[in-house]
Design a protein around this motif. Sequence first.
Motif, short mmCIF file in Angstrom:
data_model
loop_
_atom_site.label_atom_id
_atom_site.label_comp_id
_atom_site.label_asym_id
_atom_site.label_seq_id
_atom_site.Cartn_x
_atom_site.Cartn_y
_atom_site.Cartn_z
N ARG A 107 0.82 -1.21 0.00
CA ARG A 107 0.00 0.00 0.00
C ARG A 107 0.86 1.25 0.00
O ARG A 107 0.54 2.24 -0.67
CB ARG A 107 -0.95 -0.01 1.20
CG ARG A 107 -2.09 -1.00 1.08
CD ARG A 107 -3.27 -0.57 1.95
NE ARG A 107 -2.90 -0.58 3.35
CZ ARG A 107 -3.05 -1.63 4.17
NH1 ARG A 107 -3.53 -2.77 3.68
NH2 ARG A 107 -2.72 -1.56 5.43
N SER A 116 0.80 4.05 -2.94
CA SER A 116 0.55 5.46 -2.66
C SER A 116 1.71 6.33 -3.13
O SER A 116 1.51 7.42 -3.68
CB SER A 116 0.32 5.67 -1.16
OG SER A 116 -0.85 5.01 -0.73
N ARG A 162 1.50 9.36 -5.96
CA ARG A 162 1.96 10.73 -5.70
C ARG A 162 3.07 11.13 -6.66
O ARG A 162 3.09 12.26 -7.17
CB ARG A 162 2.46 10.85 -4.25
CG ARG A 162 1.36 10.76 -3.21
CD ARG A 162 1.88 11.21 -1.84
NE ARG A 162 3.02 10.41 -1.40
CZ ARG A 162 2.91 9.30 -0.69
NH1 ARG A 162 1.72 8.83 -0.35
NH2 ARG A 162 3.99 8.64 -0.30
N ASP A 205 -7.29 8.71 -8.44
CA ASP A 205 -6.99 8.85 -7.01
C ASP A 205 -6.99 10.31 -6.59
O ASP A 205 -7.55 10.67 -5.55
CB ASP A 205 -5.64 8.20 -6.70
CG ASP A 205 -5.25 8.35 -5.24
OD1 ASP A 205 -5.89 7.70 -4.39
OD2 ASP A 205 -4.31 9.11 -4.95
#
Length: 216
Positions: free
Chosen positions: A13, A17, A21, A68
């Motif tokens: 995870r 992430s 980003r 996202d």
Amino acid sequence: MPPVVPVRDRRARRSRSALLRAAVDLVGERGTAAVPISDLADAADVSRQVLYQQFGDRDALLLEAALDLARRDLMPRLGDPAAAVPGRARSLAVARHFAEHRGFYRALMTGSTAFALGKALSGLLVPFNRQLFQEALGGTLDARTMDDLAMCLAGGGQALVCAWLIEGEDPLDPEEFADRTTRMVTVLVSALLTVHAPGGAPGALASGQPGERTIR
């Protein structure tokens, strides 16, 4: 006690992430979707193998990064689709979100992810448009036609946003764009009300009425 999350899952995870980003940051900074996979992996501090394992390829990563970002930043601004929020407030929220992330979205909208991105973003906005038409035209149209209208408005709105991001003068003016889109929606809803007013009477749009809810 909270459930114990396996270390591997936590790492996966975090890697995911970090890649999301990194995609937003690098594409936004460089103004192009053609960012080397090695650069994306380095910025996220993961290996190229991890990137491939998580997303398969660069386009899939960029598309998921856009969704996202929209889910994290745009959707909370829009609130619950069923909530009674003035239409212009939502139009302004949309305009501000895309203006703030212009470099990232413009790069994707002019690259190989353009079609998939437009379809995905339109899908996020369909529930809001469906609620708008439900409030204005509920009881006068069947559910399928209501859904078709919601999809058409989402697609048309996405096309307007795309043209604004790509061709608009710097700096973009979210207030002006919100006014444009609000006028467009108001005209559309008013025209539909005229044709499909309760009782079927053409020209039945009165003052103080559902169409005005879109421009407050």
